[in-house]
Design a protein around this motif. Sequence first.
Motif, PDB file in Angstrom:
ATOM      1  N   PRO A  64       0.933  -1.244   0.089  1.00 29.38           N
ATOM      2  CA  PRO A  64       0.026  -0.154   0.139  1.00 29.38           C
ATOM      3  C   PRO A  64       0.795   1.162  -0.089  1.00 29.38           C
ATOM      4  CG  PRO A  64      -0.957  -1.651   1.735  1.00 29.38           C
ATOM      5  CD  PRO A  64       0.405  -2.285   1.090  1.00 29.38           C
ATOM      6  N   HIS A  65       0.384   2.221  -0.932  1.00 26.87           N
ATOM      7  CA  HIS A  65       0.916   3.556  -0.764  1.00 26.87           C
ATOM      8  C   HIS A  65       2.341   3.489  -1.104  1.00 26.87           C
ATOM      9  CE1 HIS A  65      -2.609   4.659   1.102  1.00 26.87           C
ATOM     10  NE2 HIS A  65      -2.489   4.029   2.091  1.00 26.87           N
ATOM     11  N   GLU A  66       3.006   2.499  -1.907  1.00 24.25           N
ATOM     12  CA  GLU A  66       4.427   2.450  -2.562  1.00 24.25           C
ATOM     13  C   GLU A  66       4.258   2.028  -3.975  1.00 24.25           C
ATOM     14  OE1 GLU A  66       6.979   3.118  -0.657  1.00 24.25           O
ATOM     15  OE2 GLU A  66       5.547   3.250   1.254  1.00 24.25           O
ATOM     16  N   TRP A  67       5.323   2.857  -4.584  1.00 24.10           N
ATOM     17  CA  TRP A  67       5.289   2.539  -6.157  1.00 24.10           C
ATOM     18  C   TRP A  67       6.376   1.221  -6.368  1.00 24.10           C
ATOM     19  CZ3 TRP A  67       2.914   3.738 -10.396  1.00 24.10           C
ATOM     20  CH2 TRP A  67       3.693   3.611 -11.531  1.00 24.10           C
ATOM     21  N   CYS A  68       5.669   0.483  -7.663  1.00 20.83           N
ATOM     22  CA  CYS A  68       6.683  -0.448  -8.218  1.00 20.83           C
ATOM     23  C   CYS A  68       6.311  -0.448  -9.590  1.00 20.83           C
ATOM     24  CB  CYS A  68       6.421  -1.869  -7.605  1.00 20.83           C
ATOM     25  SG  CYS A  68       4.755  -2.422  -7.846  1.00 20.83           S
ATOM     26  N   ASP A  69       7.027  -0.802 -10.539  1.00 22.51           N
ATOM     27  CA  ASP A  69       6.922  -0.530 -11.999  1.00 22.51           C
ATOM     28  C   ASP A  69       5.660  -1.431 -12.391  1.00 22.51           C
ATOM     29  OD1 ASP A  69       9.074   0.848 -12.125  1.00 22.51           O
ATOM     30  OD2 ASP A  69      10.328  -0.427 -12.598  1.00 22.51           O
ATOM     31  N   GLU A  70       5.375  -2.585 -11.706  1.00 22.27           N
ATOM     32  CA  GLU A  70       4.298  -3.464 -12.068  1.00 22.27           C
ATOM     33  C   GLU A  70       2.967  -2.630 -11.944  1.00 22.27           C
ATOM     34  OE1 GLU A  70       7.822  -5.934 -11.072  1.00 22.27           O
ATOM     35  OE2 GLU A  70       6.668  -4.360  -9.953  1.00 22.27           O
ATOM     36  N   LEU A  71       3.150  -1.633 -11.230  1.00 24.10           N
ATOM     37  CA  LEU A  71       1.654  -0.653 -11.274  1.00 24.10           C
ATOM     38  C   LEU A  71       1.413  -0.171 -12.715  1.00 24.10           C
ATOM     39  CD1 LEU A  71       2.116   1.116  -7.655  1.00 24.10           C
ATOM     40  CD2 LEU A  71       0.382  -0.632  -8.406  1.00 24.10           C
ATOM     41  N   ASN A  72       2.239   0.184 -13.569  1.00 28.33           N
ATOM     42  CA  ASN A  72       2.053   0.485 -14.852  1.00 28.33           C
ATOM     43  C   ASN A  72       0.861  -0.314 -15.658  1.00 28.33           C
ATOM     44  OD1 ASN A  72       3.505   3.080 -15.039  1.00 28.33           O
ATOM     45  ND2 ASN A  72       5.515   1.611 -14.987  1.00 28.33           N
ATOM     46  N   GLU A  73       1.438  -1.769 -15.326  1.00 25.54           N
ATOM     47  CA  GLU A  73       0.370  -2.590 -16.154  1.00 25.54           C
ATOM     48  C   GLU A  73      -0.898  -2.620 -15.257  1.00 25.54           C
ATOM     49  OE1 GLU A  73      -1.715  -6.433 -16.775  1.00 25.54           O
ATOM     50  OE2 GLU A  73      -0.756  -5.788 -14.986  1.00 25.54           O
ATOM     51  N   PHE A  74      -0.864  -2.610 -14.303  1.00 25.85           N
ATOM     52  CA  PHE A  74      -2.053  -2.696 -13.225  1.00 25.85           C
ATOM     53  C   PHE A  74      -3.047  -1.594 -13.816  1.00 25.85           C
ATOM     54  CE2 PHE A  74      -4.274  -1.360  -9.202  1.00 25.85           C
ATOM     55  CZ  PHE A  74      -5.004  -2.238  -9.083  1.00 25.85           C
ATOM     56  N   TYR A  75      -2.723  -0.229 -13.931  1.00 19.61           N
ATOM     57  CA  TYR A  75      -3.312   0.919 -14.267  1.00 19.61           C
ATOM     58  C   TYR A  75      -3.775   0.553 -15.746  1.00 19.61           C
ATOM     59  CZ  TYR A  75      -2.089   3.734 -10.206  1.00 19.61           C
ATOM     60  OH  TYR A  75      -2.029   4.408  -9.193  1.00 19.61           O
ATOM     61  N   ALA A  76      -3.112  -0.114 -16.455  1.00 24.92           N
ATOM     62  CA  ALA A  76      -3.392  -0.021 -17.831  1.00 24.92           C
ATOM     63  C   ALA A  76      -4.504  -1.190 -18.132  1.00 24.92           C
ATOM     64  CB  ALA A  76      -2.208  -0.405 -18.828  1.00 24.92           C
ATOM     65  N   SER A  77      -4.466  -2.243 -17.142  1.00 25.29           N
ATOM     66  CA  SER A  77      -5.492  -3.433 -17.547  1.00 25.29           C
ATOM     67  C   SER A  77      -6.391  -3.796 -16.501  1.00 25.29           C
ATOM     68  CB  SER A  77      -4.204  -4.811 -17.714  1.00 25.29           C
ATOM     69  OG  SER A  77      -3.924  -4.786 -16.478  1.00 25.29           O
ATOM     70  N   THR A  78      -6.515  -3.454 -15.415  1.00 31.32           N
ATOM     71  CA  THR A  78      -7.354  -3.793 -14.227  1.00 31.32           C
ATOM     72  C   THR A  78      -8.875  -3.255 -14.665  1.00 31.32           C
ATOM     73  OG1 THR A  78      -8.000  -3.645 -12.245  1.00 31.32           O
ATOM     74  CG2 THR A  78      -7.221  -1.763 -12.860  1.00 31.32           C
ATOM     75  N   ASN A  79      -9.851  -4.051 -14.163  1.00 28.48           N
ATOM     76  CA  ASN A  79     -11.381  -3.541 -14.369  1.00 28.48           C
ATOM     77  C   ASN A  79     -11.611  -2.772 -13.137  1.00 28.48           C
ATOM     78  OD1 ASN A  79     -11.698  -5.091 -16.744  1.00 28.48           O
ATOM     79  ND2 ASN A  79     -12.186  -6.812 -15.788  1.00 28.48           N
ATOM     80  N   ALA A  80     -11.014  -2.759 -12.191  1.00 24.79           N
ATOM     81  CA  ALA A  80     -11.219  -2.262 -11.030  1.00 24.79           C
ATOM     82  C   ALA A  80     -11.620  -0.595 -11.119  1.00 24.79           C
ATOM     83  CB  ALA A  80     -10.206  -2.437 -10.043  1.00 24.79           C
ATOM     84  N   PHE A  81     -10.729   0.207 -11.644  1.00 28.51           N
ATOM     85  CA  PHE A  81     -10.752   1.395 -11.855  1.00 28.51           C
ATOM     86  C   PHE A  81     -12.040   2.026 -12.633  1.00 28.51           C
ATOM     87  CE2 PHE A  81      -6.336   1.570 -10.974  1.00 28.51           C
ATOM     88  CZ  PHE A  81      -6.001   2.460 -10.001  1.00 28.51           C
ATOM     89  N   LEU A  82     -12.660   0.891 -13.316  1.00 30.26           N
ATOM     90  CA  LEU A  82     -13.781   1.439 -13.987  1.00 30.26           C
ATOM     91  C   LEU A  82     -14.836   1.655 -12.674  1.00 30.26           C
ATOM     92  CD1 LEU A  82     -14.084  -1.143 -16.970  1.00 30.26           C
ATOM     93  CD2 LEU A  82     -13.668   1.273 -17.307  1.00 30.26           C
ATOM     94  N   TYR A  83     -15.084   0.727 -11.924  1.00 27.42           N
ATOM     95  CA  TYR A  83     -16.131   0.804 -11.021  1.00 27.42           C
ATOM     96  C   TYR A  83     -15.989   1.860 -10.013  1.00 27.42           C
ATOM     97  CZ  TYR A  83     -17.510  -3.843 -12.289  1.00 27.42           C
ATOM     98  OH  TYR A  83     -17.874  -4.977 -12.969  1.00 27.42           O
ATOM     99  N   GLU A  84     -14.553   2.127  -9.644  1.00 29.08           N
ATOM    100  CA  GLU A  84     -14.260   3.449  -8.736  1.00 29.08           C
ATOM    101  C   GLU A  84     -14.474   4.623  -9.461  1.00 29.08           C
ATOM    102  OE1 GLU A  84     -10.683   4.311  -5.795  1.00 29.08           O
ATOM    103  OE2 GLU A  84      -9.900   4.372  -8.023  1.00 29.08           O
ATOM    104  N   THR A  85     -14.025   4.643 -10.455  1.00 32.55           N
ATOM    105  CA  THR A  85     -14.225   6.019 -11.197  1.00 32.55           C
ATOM    106  C   THR A  85     -15.545   6.516 -11.461  1.00 32.55           C
ATOM    107  OG1 THR A  85     -13.462   5.160 -13.311  1.00 32.55           O
ATOM    108  CG2 THR A  85     -11.694   6.309 -11.809  1.00 32.55           C
ATOM    109  N   LEU A  86     -16.358   5.134 -12.043  1.00 36.20           N
ATOM    110  CA  LEU A  86     -17.681   5.516 -12.224  1.00 36.20           C
ATOM    111  C   LEU A  86     -18.488   5.987 -11.156  1.00 36.20           C
ATOM    112  CD1 LEU A  86     -20.258   5.572 -14.257  1.00 36.20           C
ATOM    113  CD2 LEU A  86     -20.244   3.002 -13.774  1.00 36.20           C
ATOM    114  N   VAL A  87     -18.394   5.261  -9.746  1.00 32.26           N
ATOM    115  CA  VAL A  87     -19.119   5.636  -8.757  1.00 32.26           C
ATOM    116  C   VAL A  87     -18.797   6.988  -8.459  1.00 32.26           C
ATOM    117  CG1 VAL A  87     -19.569   5.079  -6.286  1.00 32.26           C
ATOM    118  CG2 VAL A  87     -19.543   3.371  -7.983  1.00 32.26           C
ATOM    119  N   TRP A  88     -17.457   7.283  -8.201  1.00 33.32           N
ATOM    120  CA  TRP A  88     -16.665   8.700  -7.935  1.00 33.32           C
ATOM    121  C   TRP A  88     -17.557   9.745  -8.919  1.00 33.32           C
ATOM    122  CZ3 TRP A  88     -15.583  12.055  -4.808  1.00 33.32           C
ATOM    123  CH2 TRP A  88     -14.678  13.164  -4.949  1.00 33.32           C
ATOM    124  N   ASN A  89     -17.612   9.640  -9.904  1.00 32.83           N
ATOM    125  CA  ASN A  89     -18.008  10.557 -10.837  1.00 32.83           C
ATOM    126  C   ASN A  89     -19.524  10.779 -10.866  1.00 32.83           C
ATOM    127  OD1 ASN A  89     -16.081  11.844 -12.988  1.00 32.83           O
ATOM    128  ND2 ASN A  89     -15.370   9.706 -13.055  1.00 32.83           N
TER     129      ASN A  89
END
Length: 301
Positions: A64-89
């Motif tokens: 949690p709250h730490e960067w690693c290079d694998e997060l680039n792929e996570f941001y690009a491919s995960t479905n999870a942000f669709l739900y988070e950003t839709l509810v937030w918006n």
Amino acid sequence: MTAIQSPSIPSPRLPPLEDEEFLFNTLAEITQESQETVRKRYAKECNDLGCNVREEFLARGFAPHEWCDELNEFYASTNAFLYETLVWNRRALKNEMRGWVGEYLARQSHGPSRVLTFGDGLGIESLYLGMAGHQVDYFEVSAKCLRFSQALAARLSTELRIIDDPKEIPLGHYDAIVCLDVLEHIPEPQSIVQSLAAWLRPGGKLIVHAPFWYLAPAVETHLRANRRFSGDWRTLYKPCGFHPVDGQLFWNPIVFEKTGGELPTCATLAKRLHLEFGGVLLGIGRFFNWPHIQMTRLLSR
């Protein structure tokens, strides 16, 4: 608070955001998840904003709250942000912020502005500002968010101008750049702010929301290393020629002008003091953020 709407500016709550059948069908098509799964994940997100990202984030073994290079792929491919950003918006706080941006640009320009929305997730800011008459370019790293934004644009029968590669963003071109809820996720936000400055014309406006202080289980992807920038515009923005000229008290958002080092003439003393006081309050979050987190939880509902 509720933003005052100008007759020439659309509502920040775009019509597709009210159509849950459309939203669920679009989510199912993009994620390849069943309608039942989509509805369950969405309902869970409504009750616990950030839960889908948090669960997948931890399941992949990220700290949690730490960067690693694998997060680039996570941001690009995960479905999870669709739900988070839709509810937030769909939340009132985000719609108030979006409406404030629209009203600000309407006050500042006598005609269409050239706007870049950087990291705009589902493209809702881009579509909203485009419907308000501005010439908008939209950049986002998540392929699935891009697909969702295209579905929204088709539903609204409007154009969405997408930039796929940041190298294609023209230098010194934009009257305004909107960058909301992006910098707190990035390991070197100074480099991004430098790029944002390069893409703006002299006198252009950078409109930012970046809750660097917000480190909580709801936002595992906010980086602890960036907490030092909370309320400190002189360290992050001033070296790139930015000075604050407008914004809301808690910088949600704050507006900077690209001045090249000179003090801006468009900010009144009262406005500068207002923003400086907000910076002091946010600066407390560098050391003690519990009150900020509790207030955000209350307002975000």
